[in-house]
Design an enzyme around this catalytic site. Structure first.
Site, PDB file in Angstrom:
ATOM      1  N   ARG A 547     182.150-102.206 116.344  1.00  0.00           N
ATOM      2  CA  ARG A 547     181.149-103.072 116.692  1.00  0.00           C
ATOM      3  C   ARG A 547     179.512-102.559 116.288  1.00  0.00           C
ATOM      4  NH1 ARG A 547     182.736-107.124 120.468  1.00  0.00           N
ATOM      5  NH2 ARG A 547     180.389-107.552 120.411  1.00  0.00           N
ATOM      6  N   LYS A 552     175.509 -96.893 117.504  1.00  0.00           N
ATOM      7  CA  LYS A 552     176.407 -96.394 116.348  1.00  0.00           C
ATOM      8  C   LYS A 552     175.617 -96.443 115.018  1.00  0.00           C
ATOM      9  CE  LYS A 552     179.807 -99.030 118.888  1.00  0.00           C
ATOM     10  NZ  LYS A 552     181.326 -97.981 119.064  1.00  0.00           N
TER      11      LYS A 552
HETATM   12  C1  8GP Z   1     184.292 -97.651 124.486  1.00  0.00           C
HETATM   13  C2  8GP Z   1     183.574 -96.330 123.787  1.00  0.00           C
HETATM   14  O1  8GP Z   1     182.414 -96.897 123.295  1.00  0.00           O
HETATM   15  C3  8GP Z   1     184.082 -95.625 122.882  1.00  0.00           C
HETATM   16  O2  8GP Z   1     183.780 -94.457 122.627  1.00  0.00           O
HETATM   17  C4  8GP Z   1     185.692 -95.333 123.362  1.00  0.00           C
HETATM   18  O3  8GP Z   1     186.391 -94.836 122.223  1.00  0.00           O
HETATM   19  C5  8GP Z   1     186.437 -96.746 123.886  1.00  0.00           C
HETATM   20  O4  8GP Z   1     185.498 -97.147 124.867  1.00  0.00           O
HETATM   21  C6  8GP Z   1     187.830 -96.302 124.294  1.00  0.00           C
HETATM   22  O5  8GP Z   1     187.656 -95.369 125.443  1.00  0.00           O
HETATM   23  N1  8GP Z   1     183.529 -98.340 125.233  1.00  0.00           N
HETATM   24  C7  8GP Z   1     183.664 -99.504 125.418  1.00  0.00           C
HETATM   25  O6  8GP Z   1     184.111-100.269 124.638  1.00  0.00           O
HETATM   26  C8  8GP Z   1     182.871 -99.911 126.643  1.00  0.00           C
HETATM   27  O7  8GP Z   1     182.244 -99.601 127.511  1.00  0.00           O
HETATM   28  N2  8GP Z   1     183.140-101.322 126.783  1.00  0.00           N
HETATM   29  C9  8GP Z   1     182.625-102.266 127.811  1.00  0.00           C
HETATM   30  C10 8GP Z   1     181.527-102.297 128.086  1.00  0.00           C
HETATM   31  C11 8GP Z   1     182.513-103.481 127.850  1.00  0.00           C
END
Ligand code: 8GP
Length: 818
Positions: A547, A552
């Site tokens: 994303r 990032k």
């Molecule tokens: C993501 C983290 O950014 C990523 O580092 C991690 O690998 C992944 O979660 C799985 O644990 N976080 C999100 O996608 C996230 O917080 N999304 C919500 C706000 C919609």
């Protein structure tokens, strides 16, 4: 591989399906119709196993995990189901016999893009592992009519196009109207004293109701006949009951209810790591949670009568805070409908719910205004108030006189309901998703909670499924691995370490590099077809796909490309190994700066790719509509894995693991799971640079970071930044990228300048990039590094992650189909 695949029967079934579904012969059918017919044929096998699984669960009565998530980023199902049924090659052969290419047929399936990025894809990998390991589980989510938008690039800008993924029908899903549930919104709570029970009863009145209809999607375990269920809820209006009597025949109200229902499941919010605070989002959350909790209780009661023992058979894992209303919904049902005392209900709830945190980004924290929350969910709000009241008494007891603590830890404070606090207070487990992330939670973000209840906190480093991301995504490499070490890695990834002995074997190295080359050719063809850009498969494929988010740092990557381009232009004679920088990323539709970064990448691509003077040494490609299905090809073809987030910001990352599994060394910061990747593979087999998490956090807490110093003292940096505002990459509108320039240098905006420390890390990033080039020039060294990355990826299977959740949090029983 498979035991009893009957080719003739399969072909006959496909033909019969084409006939009954479309009144056509197979020769007249479109590719989409063949895809549907093949899928229905496979579904038939799956349903037999699905029945057998349910029967086994009936007999064994194992404890079940309900994985509650707003997002399941499943991607395509057909190929994956065939892989897990071990019938992929059989079906490929059978289809060839009647003149079809399975790859082409697979390409007819739209991605089920019911998620944004990491969090949703993690949920999908977890379901695969749960089924493969033989644990009873449900994924619970929403059947969005429109999933993640499709991205078009027009004139370099991102355009969002609705993703009508259901338009041809989803052959694998099953509509189950007999399990529909009613979900109530709004109205008010009437309290009546009940003489017989000597208790208050809380009655919700004047509500709007919606009917939740479940659609079940099979989750096929690998070669074990287990089929679990992903249950996604659709919404329908209820017109035939629940209207208060004076409303009967109120047409207007009926129409409103129709719209309320339709709106709830209309679309996935396209935000990753960002909270938008929209009322409809809260409706979505309560909608699927209420339906799922009701369904879980109904199922439990078929076999058990004592609700006080609910947690012995059921556990709810909350995927981030989005499903946290589950806590209050379970309390509501236990107290209001099952007539448990508050304390009994709280005991059950706090042994049932567990919470995973996926981000420390402050902007992602869910805080609902009280006004909105209590208006939409009046009874749920009352329950949260009571949970908060009791919790704050405990805080007061533990920290007498410390009002500051009480304010900081309250669930309801300053006009807001804080969902993370509710999840922690009610959860029996709170976990982060990588070691570093969990440590930061304990020491920084959730410190007060950690100090009060340390026993709840634990780490579960993320993982990925090797079945999709190697066996399906990279058949050539998968075959090569199996030829060297056997096929047990498919369900036991740590065995892949047996490849280590081949890291320095000349023949193995050559075979490996040859496979990588073929995958690069495959991707180059895809890019030519879909992006119209020709790239050289002999160049280094340096890839950042994820994303688009400022933390990032795709911006640092493209600024570095601008710097390289300047260098090549200044020194046309210099020895420069050809490099292709590949990007793929969706930006949230309302995230202006992220969208401008996409435009910048495309603007740089335009200049660089069309400059004949650099003789194709540098190419930049932005792959349109990055998603699970094309990701599989991208990982397989990558040489370098860009994982360059500002240290401390990326909770874990999972893309980093997919690159590693496919033999691409990490070029990254010491952030998230990169730290553990380096631990496994050795720092000499990765390219690490930049500030550490401690250094970043120290700057954030104590100040002292001055990006302007880098601008003043470093001419390479200054030159690149000036090119953002002198029209070099925006002839038609030289001011176009001013906002990006300002974000890096101006302190007069609300944020600190260069919030994500791009200028601080720029030079060490450029230096790491030089090390990449040097390493790649030495083919033997590179092949060894790449093979060692594959061989060291064993830890990062989601099978390991799930087994840890089972052993340390859920305590599920293993099931084997007889
Ligand atoms: C993501 C983290 O950014 C990523 O580092 C991690 O690998 C992944 O979660 C799985 O644990 N976080 C999100 O996608 C996230 O917080 N999304 C919500 C706000 C919609």
């Amino acid at each position: 591989m498979s035991k009893k695949f009957d080719k003739e029967a399969f072909i006959n079934d496909v033909k019969a399906n084409v006939k009954t579904l479309y009144r056509k012969t197979i020769d007249e059918a479109t590719k989409q119709q063949v895809f549907q017919a093949v899928s229905y044929t496979i579904k038939d096998t799956i349903i037999d196993n699905w029945l057998a699984t349910q029967k086994q669960y009936e007999t064994d009565d194992p404890k079940t995990v309900y994985y509650m998530s707003m997002e399941f980023l499943m991607g395509r199902a057909l190929g994956n189901n065939l892989i897990n049924l071990t019938e992929y090659n059989d079906v490929k052969d059978a289809l060839e016999e009647i003149g079809f290419d399975l790859n082409v047929i697979e390409d007819e399936e739209p991605d089920a893009a019911l998620g944004n990025g990491g969090l949703g894809r993690l949920a999908a990998c977890f379901l695969d592992s749960l089924a493969t390991l033989g644990y009873s589980s449900y994924g619970c989510g929403i059947r969005y009519r429109y999933g993640m938008f499709k991205q078009k690039i027009e004139n370099g800008f991102q355009i969002e196009v609705p993703d009508n993924w259901l338009k041809d029908g989803n052959p694998f899903e099953l509509r189950r109207p007999e399990y529909a549930k009613e979900v109530k919104f709004g109205g008010y709570v009437r309290v009546v004293y009940d003489e017989t029970t000597k208790r208050n009863r809380f009655i919700q009145e004047g509500c709007q109701s919606v009917r939740a209809i479940p659609f079940d999607i099979p989750i096929v375990g690998y070669d074990n006949r287990i089929v679990n269920t992903l249950r996604v809820w659709d919404a329908e209006a209820i017109n035939d009951f629940q209207l208060d009597s004076f409303d009967k025949g109120d047409y207007q109200k009926a129409v409103e209810q129709e719209n309320l229902a339709r709106n709830i499941v209309e679309v996935l919010y396209p935000n990753d790591n960002h909270y938008a605070g929209k009322e409809l989002r809260l409706k979505q959350q309560y909608f699927f949670i209420s339906a799922s909790v009701q369904a879980a209780i109904e199922k439990y009661k078929k076999k058990h009568s004592d609700m006080r023992k609910f947690h012995e058979k059921v556990t709810f894992q909350l995927n981030d805070t989005h499903p946290t209303v589950a806590v209050a919904e379970l309390m509501r049902i236990l107290v209001d409908e099952e007539n448990l005392e508050w304390d009994e209900a709280w005991e059950v709830t706090t042994k049932t719910c567990a919470y995973t945190n996926h981000t420390i980004m402050a902007e992602a924290l869910e805080k609902w205004p009280i006004e909105l929350f209590s208006r939409l969910l009046p009874r749920i709000y009352q329950i949260i108030e009571e949970i908060n009241r009791r919790f704050l008494i405990e805080v007061g007891r533990k920290y007498p006189g410390d009002q500051n603590k009480v304010n900081k830890m309250a669930i309801i404070h300053d006009g807001q309901v804080k969902m993370a606090h509710l999840a922690i207070v009610a959860g029996y487990s709170v976990n982060g998703v990588a070691q570093l992330h969990t440590e930061i939670l304990k020491k920084q973000e959730l410190r007060d909670f950690y100090e009060m209840m340390p026993q709840k906190f634990n780490n579960k480093t993320n993982g990925i499924t090797q079945r999709r991301f190697l066996l399906h995504a990279n058949p050539l490499l998968a075959k090569w691995v199996t030829a060297h070490i056997g096929d047990e890695w498919i369900t036991d990834l740590p065995q892949i370490s047996k490849l280590k002995i081949y890291a320095e074997d000349k023949k193995a190295q050559q075979e490996f590099m040859n496979i990588k080359y073929q995958n690069k050719v495959r991707l180059a063809r895809y890019i030519l077809e879909h992006n119209g850009v020709e790239i050289d498969p002999r160049s280094i494929f340096d890839v950042q796909v994820k994303r688009l988010h400022e933390y990032k740092r795709q911006l640092m990557n493209i600024l570095h490309v601008m710097y390289l381009y300047n260098t090549i232009k200044d020194h046309p004679e210099m020895d420069f190994y050809p490099r292709t920088f590949i990007f793929g990323a969706k930006a949230a539709a309302g995230y202006r700066r992220a969208k401008l970064t996409i435009k910048l990448i495309n603007a740089v691509a335009d200049v660089v790719n069309n400059d004949r003077s650099i003789k194709g040494k540098l190419k930049v490609v932005f792959i349109e509509d990055y998603r699970v299905s094309n990701a599989e090809w991208i990982f397989a073809a990558s040489d370098v894995s860009e994982q360059i987030s500002t240290a401390s910001k990326e909770a874990s990352g999972t893309g980093n693991m997919k690159f590693m599994l496919n033999g691409a060394p990490t070029l990254g910061t010491m952030d998230g799971a990169n730290v553990e990747i380096v631990e496994e593979v050795g720092e000499e087999n990765a390219f690490i640079f930049g500030l550490t998490a401690d250094e970043v956090i120290n700057f954030e807490n104590n100040g002292g970071y001055h990006p302007m110093d880098y601008f003043n003292n470093d001419q390479d940096i200054r030159r690149v930044l000036m090119q953002l505002i002198n029209g070099e990459y925006a002839k038609d509108d030289p001011e176009r990228f001013r906002e990006i320039y300002d974000s890096l240098l101006n302190t007069n905006s609300s944020d600190r300048a260069d919030t994500y420390f791009i200028l601080a890390d720029f030079k060490s990033y450029a230096e790491a990039q030089r090390r990449v080039e040097e390493a790649y020039r030495d083919e033997t060294r590179w092949a060894k590094m790449a093979i060692l990355n594959v061989a060291s990826s064993g830890k990062f299977t989601s099978d390991r992650t799930i087994q840890q959740y089972v052993d340390e949090i859920w305590h599920l029983d293993k099931v084997v189909i007889e």
